[in-house]
Design a protein around this motif. Structure first.
Motif, short mmCIF file in Angstrom:
data_model
loop_
_atom_site.label_atom_id
_atom_site.label_comp_id
_atom_site.label_asym_id
_atom_site.label_seq_id
_atom_site.Cartn_x
_atom_site.Cartn_y
_atom_site.Cartn_z
N GLU A 75 -27.64 -33.62 92.80
CA GLU A 75 -28.94 -33.27 92.48
C GLU A 75 -29.38 -31.71 93.15
O GLU A 75 -29.79 -30.91 92.46
N LEU A 101 -25.11 -35.29 85.69
CA LEU A 101 -25.74 -35.40 87.30
C LEU A 101 -25.34 -36.72 88.02
O LEU A 101 -25.67 -37.88 87.33
N VAL A 103 -26.54 -39.63 89.94
CA VAL A 103 -27.78 -40.27 90.44
C VAL A 103 -28.14 -41.10 91.37
O VAL A 103 -29.00 -41.56 91.85
N LEU A 126 -36.49 -38.30 88.61
CA LEU A 126 -35.14 -37.56 88.54
C LEU A 126 -34.57 -37.34 87.24
O LEU A 126 -34.21 -36.34 86.98
N ALA A 130 -33.83 -34.13 85.16
CA ALA A 130 -32.66 -33.82 84.80
C ALA A 130 -32.72 -33.30 83.28
O ALA A 130 -31.73 -32.14 82.70
#
Length: 295
Positions: A75, A101, A103, A126, A130
């Motif tokens: 992140e 990404l 997570v 999130l 993204a």
């Protein structure tokens, strides 16, 4: 979902670079890179240093889409920039490399021979960020230490429950139930894992796409049939603590399995190297991992 990126990940020749150590593993990654813990005094300085390291890797001429299909970020890296562009945009627009990404929020304590993922709070938010940052897919890791059928079932069920949530947001999840390479019954765990993976794959909606990230199997080509499943975009392998040479050697015996290495990719890179030394080292690593991935 970006169909150009999907096509590249599904059919491209190359491997996925894992640049996603975070939280507790960042000091270890920096130490391996030659930066001691007394070189930074707080988390912000630590993350700035790790971003410098990752920027150096990504900007290296050797870090090229000829060999590398995708890169997994965490992140903090997603939210930072390289040459004025968010990292994911730089990767795709300047390098032609697909951004992923990480997570998950780390591992829960060992229970039933496995470590599930800790709850991922704020996941939807999130994932929205993204998507705004042009991330293609995600990655999340659990660990299997013993061939415990109940534990392995729980790991795979959790991975797919969250994987479905991710897919609903238009991203492609990398499902990563890692079998510990030091496990005394690794091969038995792999058999149980494969059965559970097929079970969960069969329950996915018709259009749901996932990737699988697995430890290199004890028996060569053991995961070949998973590659044929219509839901599976690609099966990639983690290095799992093997040295780069060991991981490459084992990977080369598994046709169609490609690397998604982290430690094994950055092996030998240090902050003190000149750019020429650094680029020569990473170029050789990338070449060797690529060769093992396309066999």
């Amino acid at each position: 979902m970006n169909t150009k990126q999907l096509d590249r990940i599904r059919t491209g020749k190359g491997f996925i670079a894992a640049l996603d150590q975070s939280g507790g593993s960042t000091p270890k990654a920096l130490l391996q890179y030659g930066i001691k813990e007394n070189s930074y005094s707080n988390e912000e300085e630590m993350y700035a240093m790790v971003h410098e390291m990752r920027t150096r890797i990504i900007k290296s001429s050797a870090f090229d889409s000829q060999y590398i299909l995708g890169a997994i970020l965490f992140e903090n890296t997603m939210d930072r920039s390289i040459d004025g562009q968010f990292t994911a945009d730089y990767l795709w627009e300047k390098k032609g490399i697909v951004p992923f990404l990480k997570v998950d929020k780390g591992l829960a304590d060992l229970e039933h021979g496995v470590q599930l993922m800790k709850p991922i709070s704020g996941l939807d938010d999130l994932l929205k960020r993204a998507a705004q940052r042009n991330i293609f897919g995600t990655k999340m890791r659990s660990v299997i230490k013993e061939a415990n059928p109940a534990g392995i079932k729980k790991v795979v069920e959790q991975q797919f429950a969250i994987g479905n949530q991710i897919a609903q947001m238009g991203l492609v999840p990398i499902i990563e139930p890692e079998v510990d390479i030091h496990s005394a019954d690794k091969e038995a765990s792999e058999k149980l894992l494969k059965d559970e993976l097929f079970d969960q794959l069969s329950s996915l909606g018709k259009d749901v796409k996932v990737m699988l990230k697995l430890a290199i199997p004890t028996k060569d080509n053991f995961y070949s049939d998973l590659m044929e499943d219509p839901h599976v975009v690609r099966v990639v392998a983690l290095s799992g603590g093997y040295t780069q040479a060991e991981a490459n050697e084992k990977l080369a015996h598994n046709h169609g399995l490609i690397a998604s290495f982290s430690r094994a990719l950055s092996e030998g890179l240090t902050a003190g190297q000149t750019d020429d030394e650094f680029n020569a080292m990473i170029s050789k690593s990338i070449q060797d991992i690529y060769e093992a991935s396309i066999k």
